[in-house]
Design a protein around this motif. Structure first.
Motif, PDB file in Angstrom:
ATOM      1  N   ASN A  55     -52.011  33.652 123.614  1.00  0.00           N
ATOM      2  CA  ASN A  55     -50.582  33.292 123.648  1.00  0.00           C
ATOM      3  C   ASN A  55     -50.304  31.859 124.120  1.00  0.00           C
ATOM      4  O   ASN A  55     -49.159  31.438 124.139  1.00  0.00           O
ATOM      5  N   ALA A  56     -51.354  31.113 124.509  1.00  0.00           N
ATOM      6  CA  ALA A  56     -51.113  29.738 124.971  1.00  0.00           C
ATOM      7  C   ALA A  56     -50.926  28.816 123.775  1.00  0.00           C
ATOM      8  O   ALA A  56     -51.856  28.532 123.026  1.00  0.00           O
ATOM      9  N   LEU A  57     -49.695  28.384 123.607  1.00  0.00           N
ATOM     10  CA  LEU A  57     -49.367  27.487 122.501  1.00  0.00           C
ATOM     11  C   LEU A  57     -49.726  26.053 122.901  1.00  0.00           C
ATOM     12  O   LEU A  57     -50.171  25.252 122.088  1.00  0.00           O
ATOM     13  N   CYS A  58     -49.545  25.765 124.181  1.00  0.00           N
ATOM     14  CA  CYS A  58     -49.733  24.400 124.663  1.00  0.00           C
ATOM     15  C   CYS A  58     -50.316  24.460 126.073  1.00  0.00           C
ATOM     16  O   CYS A  58     -49.938  25.328 126.859  1.00  0.00           O
ATOM     17  N   GLU A 118     -52.455  25.453 114.714  1.00  0.00           N
ATOM     18  CA  GLU A 118     -52.554  26.747 114.043  1.00  0.00           C
ATOM     19  C   GLU A 118     -51.681  27.772 114.761  1.00  0.00           C
ATOM     20  O   GLU A 118     -50.989  28.572 114.127  1.00  0.00           O
ATOM     21  N   ARG A 119     -51.713  27.725 116.105  1.00  0.00           N
ATOM     22  CA  ARG A 119     -50.875  28.669 116.869  1.00  0.00           C
ATOM     23  C   ARG A 119     -49.399  28.370 116.646  1.00  0.00           C
ATOM     24  O   ARG A 119     -48.574  29.274 116.600  1.00  0.00           O
ATOM     25  N   LEU A 120     -49.095  27.101 116.474  1.00  0.00           N
ATOM     26  CA  LEU A 120     -47.703  26.714 116.226  1.00  0.00           C
ATOM     27  C   LEU A 120     -47.227  27.311 114.895  1.00  0.00           C
ATOM     28  O   LEU A 120     -46.103  27.817 114.800  1.00  0.00           O
TER      29      LEU A 120
HETATM   30  P1  HAM Z   1     -56.770  23.568 125.896  1.00  0.00           P
HETATM   31  O1  HAM Z   1     -55.870  24.494 126.652  1.00  0.00           O
HETATM   32  O2  HAM Z   1     -58.194  23.884 125.861  1.00  0.00           O
HETATM   33  O3  HAM Z   1     -56.505  22.128 126.504  1.00  0.00           O
HETATM   34  O4  HAM Z   1     -56.238  23.457 124.414  1.00  0.00           O
HETATM   35  C1  HAM Z   1     -54.914  23.073 124.130  1.00  0.00           C
HETATM   36  C2  HAM Z   1     -54.342  23.956 123.036  1.00  0.00           C
HETATM   37  O5  HAM Z   1     -55.211  23.944 121.896  1.00  0.00           O
HETATM   38  C3  HAM Z   1     -54.244  25.436 123.393  1.00  0.00           C
HETATM   39  O6  HAM Z   1     -53.057  25.703 124.112  1.00  0.00           O
HETATM   40  C4  HAM Z   1     -54.226  26.090 122.024  1.00  0.00           C
HETATM   41  O7  HAM Z   1     -52.949  26.068 121.442  1.00  0.00           O
HETATM   42  C5  HAM Z   1     -55.140  25.184 121.224  1.00  0.00           C
HETATM   43  N1  HAM Z   1     -56.486  25.788 121.112  1.00  0.00           N
HETATM   44  C6  HAM Z   1     -57.500  25.732 122.008  1.00  0.00           C
HETATM   45  N2  HAM Z   1     -58.574  26.400 121.529  1.00  0.00           N
HETATM   46  C7  HAM Z   1     -58.230  26.896 120.331  1.00  0.00           C
HETATM   47  C8  HAM Z   1     -58.906  27.660 119.321  1.00  0.00           C
HETATM   48  N3  HAM Z   1     -60.177  28.056 119.461  1.00  0.00           N
HETATM   49  N4  HAM Z   1     -58.228  27.995 118.188  1.00  0.00           N
HETATM   50  C9  HAM Z   1     -56.944  27.587 118.004  1.00  0.00           C
HETATM   51  N5  HAM Z   1     -56.265  26.846 118.909  1.00  0.00           N
HETATM   52  C10 HAM Z   1     -56.890  26.501 120.048  1.00  0.00           C
HETATM   53  C11 HAM Z   1     -57.117  20.999 126.052  1.00  0.00           C
HETATM   54  O8  HAM Z   1     -57.854  20.947 125.108  1.00  0.00           O
HETATM   55  C12 HAM Z   1     -56.711  19.773 126.828  1.00  0.00           C
HETATM   56  N6  HAM Z   1     -57.383  18.617 126.219  1.00  0.00           N
HETATM   57  C13 HAM Z   1     -55.205  19.592 126.827  1.00  0.00           C
HETATM   58  C14 HAM Z   1     -54.792  18.406 127.623  1.00  0.00           C
HETATM   59  C15 HAM Z   1     -54.412  17.207 127.153  1.00  0.00           C
HETATM   60  N7  HAM Z   1     -54.744  18.338 128.942  1.00  0.00           N
HETATM   61  C16 HAM Z   1     -54.355  17.130 129.291  1.00  0.00           C
HETATM   62  N8  HAM Z   1     -54.167  16.432 128.212  1.00  0.00           N
END
Ligand code: HAM
Length: 453
Positions: A302-305, A332-334
């Protein structure tokens, strides 16, 4: 052949939606004063080991490490590893600091680019946004892919709690503009290295008597980064930490003040939030603010962001002591969230004109006509398969062209063409005079017809 597991094909109709969302994100970022950055699809493994953390799932289990087979064999030869087992040789090769990996997230590469391009020497803050594919070898499920795309922002050089709130406001403005409303902001503070160390000791002590009931990953986490045990999905481990002390109750004065001011700023722009002491995030670089925006239509994933502050990261990757804050939002989640809320995004733009050539003798002039009208800024298509006039008209109908024009010998000889409005059936006469050098009058007449004036 099938696409690799956990990946997606985006077909032309999907692209229209993606483009709309991406453009909207770009516009909102620009409104907030952010500029776009693009970094390579692969980086050195050591960047993520240092930046994201060796003990995180992303780095220890999920990275796709890329290498060139020639380089691999040369490495084995140079290091004299021919006699070692293939697994050991591969392990040694991959752990070499110069090896490459497909990026599993967007932040560490941007920090690397920020340092390498000496962006820290400019007047701060540096405000960057990006749209990047990311690769993680996770178990695919709804909303979880092995290749996904992150829309993200990173702001460097500001400590002020107003900047934490600013990026949250940016995410909310963007989500609001594309029509997303069923979201909730969950926020926590994971402290600074000072209070984190104190808290880790408290948590370690608390979990000592629960060790027998802990999964092997959490036993490892307990040694390397105890706070990450709060994030475990295993039922036993969740039970273990249900009543555990939380970092938010063990913050130093500076972190408490930061958190309070972030809340105040968020409140001032009418964004409601809940404090979630269990948000510790899956990446090691966070300090102070950590947050997630969850969407009710996303199911388990459920984590969109997700995002937060990462004050030590630039230094950790070899740059000066400079703070950072940002978020990543899964494209994709969006798209799933937009579907769940029934948001209708703009459809494919209709083709302005389809030009029908009556036979082969009219093909060259058809080429000239379509090219001249395209140069005026309209979308124009024509046939390449020698179809009959009837079949070409049927096709123009099928693709929903707004206008059609028939080019036959009569039309060419008399320089008299007819543009037909496919919606109303109205017909408009047109003479080109000189197709290669159309004068302003002819251009204006075409524009008047195609613009429905
Ligand atoms: P993260 O929570 O690992 O943070 O990923 C951010 C977003 O990417 C998630 O909330 C989700 O929507 C999407 N996401 C992650 N993994 C997947 C997956 N396997 N499939 C589809 N969507 C995915 C980061 O990556 C950090 N770099 C965010 C950040 C930026 N923090 C500070 N600046």
């Amino acid at each position: 052949m099938k696409k690799p597991r956990g990946t997606q094909d985006f077909l032309p109709d999907d692209i229209v939606k993606l483009e709309y969302v991406e453009n909207c994100f770009k516009e909102v970022c620009k409104k907030f004063g952010f500029k776009e950055i693009r970094t390579p699809i692969f980086e050195s493994i050591s960047l993520f080991k240092r930046g994201v953390g060796e003990s995180t799932d992303v780095v220890s289990k999920e990275m796709y490490s890329a290498f060139n087979s020639r380089e691999y064999y040369k490495y084995i030869k140079d290091k004299n590893l021919q006699t070692t087992s293939p697994q050991e040789a591969m392990q040694a090769f991959l752990s070499d600091k110069n090896r490459l990996t497909l990026k599993p997230e967007g932040t560490a590469p941007i920090v690397r680019a920020f340092i390498e391009n000496k962006m820290y020497a400019d007047t701060q803050p540096t405000k960057l946004f990006y749209n990047t594919p990311c690769m993680r070898h996770e178990r695919p499920q709804a909303g979880r892919f092995r290749q996904f795309h992150q829309l993200g922002v990173e702001m460097f050089g500001v400590d002020s709690p107003a900047s934490d709130a600013e990026i949250i406001a940016l995410a909310y403005t963007f989500l609001d503009e594309i029509g997303i409303s069923n979201i909730e902001l969950r926020i926590n503070s994971v402290g600074c290295p000072k209070c984190r160390e104190k808290y880790n000791n408290i948590l370690m002590e608390y979990l000592q008597i629960k060790k027998h009931n802990m999964c092997s990953t959490c036993l490892e986490r307990l040694e390397k980064n105890p706070m990450r045990t709060l994030d475990c999905k295993s039922e036993n481990c969740q039970e273990n930490v249900a009543d555990a002390p939380m970092i938010i109750d063990n913050l130093c004065d500076d972190c408490i003040e930061h958190m309070n001011l972030v809340k105040e700023h968020i409140h001032s722009v009418n964004i409601s939030y809940t404090i979630d002491p269990k948000i510790v995030r899956g990446l090691d670089y966070y300090t102070k603010t950590a947050f997630e925006i969850v969407h009710s239509g996303l199911g388990a994933q459920n984590a969109l962001c997700g995002g937060g502050r990462y004050n030590g990261l630039v230094e950790q990757i070899g740059g000066p002591e400079i703070s950072g804050v940002g978020f990543g939002l899964g494209m994709e989640r969006l798209m799933i969230a937009l579907d769940a809320e029934g948001v209708k995004l703009p459809e494919q733009k209709r083709l302005d004109l389809y030009v029908v050539a009556v036979d082969q003798s009219c093909v060259t002039i058809t080429t000239k006509i379509v090219q001249s009208i395209r140069k005026m800024g309209y979308s124009v298509d024509r046939d390449f398969l020698n179809k009959s006039v009837k079949a070409q008209m049927k096709y123009a109908n099928k693709i929903n062209a707004r206008f059609t024009m028939v080019v036959g010998q009569d039309e060419i000889d008399n320089d008299k063409y007819t543009l037909k409005n496919m919606d109303t059936g109205d017909e408009h006469r047109l003479s080109f005079e000189d197709i290669d050098n159309m004068n302003e009058y002819v251009k204006n007449s075409i524009a008047d017809i195609l613009d429905n004036k």
